[in-house]
Design a protein around this motif. Structure first.
Motif, mmCIF file in Angstrom:
data_model
loop_
_atom_site.group_PDB
_atom_site.id
_atom_site.type_symbol
_atom_site.label_atom_id
_atom_site.label_comp_id
_atom_site.label_asym_id
_atom_site.label_seq_id
_atom_site.Cartn_x
_atom_site.Cartn_y
_atom_site.Cartn_z
ATOM 1 N N ASP A 16 0.841 -1.204 0.000
ATOM 2 C CA ASP A 16 0.000 0.000 0.000
ATOM 3 C C ASP A 16 0.872 1.249 0.000
ATOM 4 O OD1 ASP A 16 -2.255 -1.596 0.132
ATOM 5 O OD2 ASP A 16 -2.295 -1.582 2.325
ATOM 6 N N VAL A 17 0.319 2.336 -0.513
ATOM 7 C CA VAL A 17 1.022 3.627 -0.547
ATOM 8 C C VAL A 17 0.480 4.496 0.576
ATOM 9 C CG1 VAL A 17 1.576 5.662 -1.925
ATOM 10 C CG2 VAL A 17 1.251 3.446 -3.054
ATOM 11 N N ARG A 18 1.370 5.024 1.420
ATOM 12 C CA ARG A 18 0.996 5.958 2.485
ATOM 13 C C ARG A 18 1.612 7.316 2.153
ATOM 14 N NH1 ARG A 18 -2.760 2.592 4.683
ATOM 15 N NH2 ARG A 18 -1.818 0.621 5.372
ATOM 16 N N GLY A 19 0.745 8.262 1.790
ATOM 17 C CA GLY A 19 1.235 9.586 1.412
ATOM 18 C C GLY A 19 0.523 10.681 2.173
ATOM 19 N N GLU A 20 0.136 11.749 1.479
ATOM 20 C CA GLU A 20 -0.570 12.876 2.115
ATOM 21 C C GLU A 20 -1.793 12.359 2.875
ATOM 22 O OE1 GLU A 20 0.271 16.000 2.166
ATOM 23 O OE2 GLU A 20 1.861 16.103 0.646
ATOM 24 N N GLY A 21 -1.885 12.741 4.138
ATOM 25 C CA GLY A 21 -3.025 12.324 4.946
ATOM 26 C C GLY A 21 -2.877 10.931 5.533
ATOM 27 N N GLY A 22 -1.717 10.320 5.386
ATOM 28 C CA GLY A 22 -1.494 8.983 5.917
ATOM 29 C C GLY A 22 -0.399 8.978 6.971
ATOM 30 N N TYR A 23 -0.275 7.875 7.670
ATOM 31 C CA TYR A 23 0.783 7.754 8.671
ATOM 32 C C TYR A 23 1.170 6.289 8.822
ATOM 33 C CZ TYR A 23 -2.591 5.955 12.148
ATOM 34 O OH TYR A 23 -3.520 5.200 12.821
ATOM 35 N N VAL A 24 2.334 6.056 9.421
ATOM 36 C CA VAL A 24 2.785 4.710 9.769
ATOM 37 C C VAL A 24 3.402 4.760 11.166
ATOM 38 C CG1 VAL A 24 3.224 3.931 7.403
ATOM 39 C CG2 VAL A 24 5.054 5.068 8.678
ATOM 40 N N ILE A 25 3.571 3.587 11.754
ATOM 41 C CA ILE A 25 4.194 3.475 13.074
ATOM 42 C C ILE A 25 5.709 3.318 12.898
ATOM 43 C CG2 ILE A 25 4.240 2.165 15.235
ATOM 44 C CD1 ILE A 25 1.605 3.576 14.702
ATOM 45 N N LEU A 26 6.470 3.972 13.780
ATOM 46 C CA LEU A 26 7.937 3.959 13.684
ATOM 47 C C LEU A 26 8.559 3.103 14.783
ATOM 48 C CD1 LEU A 26 8.642 7.750 13.019
ATOM 49 C CD2 LEU A 26 8.722 5.896 11.348
ATOM 50 N N PRO A 27 9.772 2.572 14.545
ATOM 51 C CA PRO A 27 10.525 1.848 15.578
ATOM 52 C C PRO A 27 10.897 2.798 16.719
ATOM 53 C CG PRO A 27 11.378 1.351 13.390
ATOM 54 C CD PRO A 27 10.427 2.502 13.231
ATOM 55 N N PRO A 28 11.093 2.292 17.927
ATOM 56 C CA PRO A 28 10.957 0.896 18.340
ATOM 57 C C PRO A 28 9.590 0.607 18.984
ATOM 58 C CG PRO A 28 12.099 2.112 20.048
ATOM 59 C CD PRO A 28 11.723 3.117 18.982
ATOM 60 N N SER A 29 8.517 1.067 18.349
ATOM 61 C CA SER A 29 7.170 0.844 18.866
ATOM 62 C C SER A 29 6.889 -0.657 18.975
ATOM 63 C CB SER A 29 6.137 1.497 17.947
ATOM 64 O OG SER A 29 6.343 2.891 17.875
ATOM 65 N N ARG A 30 5.877 -0.975 19.787
ATOM 66 C CA ARG A 30 5.547 -2.379 20.039
ATOM 67 C C ARG A 30 4.330 -2.798 19.227
ATOM 68 N NH1 ARG A 30 3.969 -5.200 25.868
ATOM 69 N NH2 ARG A 30 4.943 -7.224 25.471
#
Length: 610
Positions: free
Chosen positions: A149-163
């Motif tokens: 999937d593409v995550r761009g404008e208006g999107g987000y992802v979780i970053l390390p070192p999250s659980r």
């Protein structure tokens, strides 16, 4: 160009330290809920408290969600004082992420070097961060192959070192943290994203027959859908057996169907995403220029010239006498601790996963001798443990999980045939050999571990390219071949022969106390030096001069006659030995005899005393 801030310490930094670092890089962050202990033993739940949470450990924890994303460090500190949140980052503003489940992204290889996170998802997952190079890109699903999937404008992802809700942590791939620049999204991926949307597919005819070539894909897809929707193992199995019987032409065996069910049911409900239409898979061709302009090391050596990232090494040697396991443990120790190994310093260091067929008692002794007794970065899978799994492919899937969790750099398999469930004469079969190598090659399609497989040398020996016992298909699938042999009967010295797509070498190495192998020198040079030493010893021990034939007889067990003659001529040339005409000559009698050059020795002693 301004210097980028250094990343936090991997062992001591807290989540807030990482969040502040991301902000310093210009990545807006905001707190997300995390995974906490649930009511059921061993099962994690979302910290939001909703037992039916549809996005556990991933949704925003602030009132305005991702709209609250900021690079203000004071605000970030205030947020994380209230809880140990996972870290979300808002995308857009020239920054996009490709969210890949499993190994689907491999269709676009080679991927340029860019910040890359490994998610905690069971079965693997990645977030590849790219620069859009000024293009406006929004969230898109379906433009790329299923699972990407593409995550761009208006999107987000979780970053390390999250659980992650699986219990694993998100982490950065080795050498791909955000302290390196964002690569521009590859043109081949951009073309796919900007291409025409796929036409809507017609509803599937429930009576349509599933013919050969589509059966595995169709059944796996259905199993994946059912697992995502919360169905249990027994329910999926019953449905697939029925579907197989009614629609597959010809039907798969019940065993094959149950194997598909087992592979899918290993994932927790909601985590599996297997809707991959293999028939629509595309391939990409590259020009020589594109390949050579890719960033990164030409040869990503781990322990040169024995092991490289993303490559398979085959180590062969005679049973019991060559010391293959001792050599492999010495290499593993060097990789873990960054110690010199046969004359070179490892270019990368990290943990190791080691599969051994040896019993615990004998392997424990070898670990102690190799200096690994107190090592926590050496992860072992015993053969009897591997037998608890269904097959070799299942074993390798478990090995990949362990290697990811351990952040391992290399995997050793000692020896390959037992773990690959190869018995007796099956090793001679190219089919069995290919089946044994496929799970390893599959692993390296998406992971850059260095892999060393260990096998026994055939009795007849022969050329290194065909030295391993059994089918040559084993050797055909590897990148680097190593052969280990005792050197001239020595208990500590070994001759190490290396052949690869990159070159070849032949050296003499020696095992020292503590488990380290050191380089003695090029095998030919060492052989000549040893032969010269033995010739001088033989001349010293004898009274009077010796003929060439007498010297050859005195050096029993030495290398070839040609090597002895070359070494003898070199000693004469260096004035360490004297070559004089024999007293009587004639047919069948030697023309020359050899002796120690005592004058040279006396001169050397005088010079030393002076």
């Amino acid at each position: 160009m301004a210097r980028r801030p250094k990343p936090p310490d991997l062992k001591t930094a807290k989540l807030v330290d990482w969040a502040v670092w991301y902000a310093a890089l210009g990545w807006p962050v905001f707190p997300c809920h995390t995974a906490v202990k649930g009511k059921r033993r061993g099962v994690l739940a979302c910290s939001c408290g909703d037992a039916k949470c549809g996005s556990p450990g991933k949704h925003p924890a602030t009132e305005h969600g991702l709209k609250d994303a900021t690079i203000d460090q004071d605000v970030i500190y205030e947020w994380w004082e209230r809880g140990s949140w996972n870290i979300g980052t808002l995308l857009g503003d020239g920054r996009v992420a490709l969210d890949s489940d499993g190994d689907e992204i491999k269709r676009f290889r080679p991927i340029p070097k860019t910040p890359t996170a490994i998610t905690g998802r069971k079965g693997g997952g990645y977030h590849f961060f790219f620069s859009t190079n000024g293009k406006h890109m929004t969230n898109r699903r379906g433009a790329l192959p299923a699972g990407v999937d593409v995550r761009g404008e208006g999107g987000y992802v979780i970053l390390p070192p999250s659980r992650h809700v699986s219990g694993r942590q998100y982490r950065w791939a080795k050498g791909r943290m955000p302290d390196i620049p964002l690569a521009v999204i590859p043109k081949k991926i951009l073309k796919k994203i900007e291409g025409k949307p796929k036409k809507e597919t017609k509803a599937e005819d429930e009576d349509e027959k599933i013919e050969r070539g589509r059966r595995d894909t169709k059944l796996t897809s259905m199993a994946g859908k059912m697992r995502r929707n919360g169905f249990q193992h027994s329910q999926i199995e019953a449905a697939l057996l029925d579907l197989n019987k009614k629609r597959c032409v010809p039907p798969l065996s019940d065993y094959q169907v149950r194997k598909i069910v087992h592979s899918v049911a290993r994932y927790a409900p909601g985590e599996v995403d297997l809707e991959i239409d293999l028939e629509e898979a595309d391939v990409t061709f590259y020009t020589a220029k594109e390949i050579c302009e890719e960033e990164g090391e030409d040869i990503p050596w781990i322990a040169e010239p024995c092991l490289a990232q993303g490559a398979i090494t085959e180590l062969v040697g005679k049973i019991k006498s060559a010391g293959k396991t001792t050599f492999a443990l010495a290499m593993a120790r060097a990789i873990i601790y960054g110690k010199e190994f046969i004359g070179t310093q490892p270019k990368h260091t990290g943990p190791v996963v080691f599969l051994t067929e040896q019993p615990k008692m004998s392997f424990r002794l070898m670990l102690k001798k190799s200096g690994l007794a107190d090592c926590t970065d050496f992860h072992v899978l015993y053969y009897h443990e591997a037998l608890k799994l269904d097959d070799w492919e299942s074993t390798m899937e478990r090995v990949v999980e362990e290697a990811i969790d351990a952040n391992a750099l290399a995997v050793f398999i000692d020896t390959l045939p037992p773990f690959a469930r190869i018995r007796g004469d099956q090793e001679q079969s190219s089919g069995y050999a290919t089946t044994a190598m496929e799970p390893i090659q599959k692993m390296l399609a998406t992971h850059d571990f260095g892999v060393c497989i260990i096998r026994h040398e055939r009795k007849s020996g022969g050329d290194i390219s065909d030295a391993g016992r059994g089918s040559s298909a084993f050797g055909g699938a590897v990148d680097i071949m190593l052969r280990l042999r005792r050197y001239r009967g020595s208990s500590a010295r070994r001759e190490l022969e290396e052949l690869s797509r990159l070159g070849e070498s032949n050296v003499v190495i020696e095992l020292k106390k503590g488990g380290d192998y050191v380089l003695i020198g090029d095998a030919l040079t060492v052989e000549r030096s040893d032969t010269e030493r033995r010739i001088l010893e033989a001349l010293n021990e004898q009274e009077g001069a010796l003929t060439e034939r007498e010297l050859i007889q005195a050096l029993s067990g030495a290398p070839s006659v040609a090597t002895i003659k070359r070494s003898l001529n070199k000693l004469v040339e260096d004035a360490l030995a004297l070559k004089t005409r024999a007293g009587s000559t004639g047919r069948g009698r030697p023309a020359f005899v050899y002796d120690i050059n005592t004058i040279r020795e006396e001169q050397g002693d005088d010079d030393f005393d002076g």
